[in-house]
Design a protein around this motif. Structure first.
Motif, PDB file in Angstrom:
ATOM      1  N   LYS A  69     -40.574 -53.612  15.456  1.00  0.00           N
ATOM      2  CA  LYS A  69     -39.410 -53.766  16.348  1.00  0.00           C
ATOM      3  C   LYS A  69     -38.395 -54.763  15.798  1.00  0.00           C
ATOM      4  O   LYS A  69     -37.200 -54.601  15.987  1.00  0.00           O
ATOM      5  N   ILE A  72     -36.101 -52.864  13.174  1.00  0.00           N
ATOM      6  CA  ILE A  72     -35.376 -51.639  13.513  1.00  0.00           C
ATOM      7  C   ILE A  72     -33.881 -51.935  13.495  1.00  0.00           C
ATOM      8  O   ILE A  72     -33.421 -52.924  14.061  1.00  0.00           O
ATOM      9  N   LYS A  73     -33.159 -51.086  12.817  1.00  0.00           N
ATOM     10  CA  LYS A  73     -31.710 -51.227  12.719  1.00  0.00           C
ATOM     11  C   LYS A  73     -31.059 -50.075  13.464  1.00  0.00           C
ATOM     12  O   LYS A  73     -31.724 -49.145  13.897  1.00  0.00           O
ATOM     13  N   GLU A  74     -29.765 -50.139  13.573  1.00  0.00           N
ATOM     14  CA  GLU A  74     -29.028 -49.033  14.195  1.00  0.00           C
ATOM     15  C   GLU A  74     -29.366 -47.742  13.482  1.00  0.00           C
ATOM     16  O   GLU A  74     -29.311 -47.683  12.256  1.00  0.00           O
ATOM     17  N   PRO A  75     -29.723 -46.730  14.234  1.00  0.00           N
ATOM     18  CA  PRO A  75     -30.022 -45.459  13.566  1.00  0.00           C
ATOM     19  C   PRO A  75     -28.793 -44.897  12.859  1.00  0.00           C
ATOM     20  O   PRO A  75     -27.674 -45.021  13.344  1.00  0.00           O
ATOM     21  N   LYS A  76     -29.044 -44.316  11.713  1.00  0.00           N
ATOM     22  CA  LYS A  76     -27.976 -43.696  10.940  1.00  0.00           C
ATOM     23  C   LYS A  76     -28.284 -42.214  10.825  1.00  0.00           C
ATOM     24  O   LYS A  76     -29.438 -41.810  10.862  1.00  0.00           O
ATOM     25  N   GLN A  77     -27.256 -41.442  10.657  1.00  0.00           N
ATOM     26  CA  GLN A  77     -27.430 -40.015  10.452  1.00  0.00           C
ATOM     27  C   GLN A  77     -27.426 -39.748   8.949  1.00  0.00           C
ATOM     28  O   GLN A  77     -26.497 -40.130   8.252  1.00  0.00           O
TER      29      GLN A  77
END
Length: 174
Positions: A69, A72-77
């Motif tokens: 946790k 965890i970073k901002e999700p990227k596409q």
């Protein structure tokens, strides 16, 4: 089964091969090591292992989940095909370094070793056969694009640049 071995391999490869083995953040790996989360052999990794427990579902390790946790970073596409290319092309590039550095005697050795030794997709024929099929210049262009976008770990082995410049193939029958 043992994160300690995996961590040691990562450290060794980064030390010996430098920028070619960078690109990932190993601090989470280090946090697992510091917390004694070493994998099945130690009884805890991503899962908790109980020697008395029968095979089947294992409980997730809450300590590991807490460490994860923190990272965890901002999700990227990401485009799936680009991810696959970045992984596969990095392997092809390392195979070329092996040839360039005299670790393997020729492209046939590299192709056979990759297919039978580590499970390289047989339908591709091996890394050098794949290079010949796609063309060295196309490979150089793709890797240069990855280097510019993702970092220096995608720098192409000089032997591939040379083959691209000369329009050569690794296999004479290709």
């Amino acid at each position: 089964k043992d994160l300690g071995v995996a961590f040691h391999v990562q450290e060794t490869l980064q030390k010996d091969l430098g920028v070619r083995m960078t690109g990932g953040d190993s601090s989470m790996f280090k946090a697992f090591m510091d917390a004694g989360i070493l994998g099945k052999k130690a009884g805890k990794g991503f899962y908790l292992y109980d020697k008395k427990q029968k095979k089947g579902e294992k409980p997730l390790n809450p300590e590991a989940q807490e460490i994860i946790k923190k990272y965890i970073k901002e999700p990227k596409q990401y485009d799936t095909e680009v991810i696959q290319q970045r992984i596969a092309y990095s392997f092809v590039n390392e195979a070329a370094y092996c040839l360039q550095d005299g670790i393997i005697d020729g492209p046939v050795d590299g192709d056979i070793g990759a297919v039978f030794g580590i499970g390289y997709p047989p339908f591709r024929g091996g890394p050098f056969r794949q290079l010949d099929q796609m063309g060295a210049q196309n490979f150089v262009d793709a890797m240069d694009s990855f280097r510019d976008k993702y970092g220096p770990q995608y720098e192409v082995a000089q032997i591939i640049r040379d083959y691209a410049k000369e329009g050569k193939k690794f296999h004479s029958d290709a």
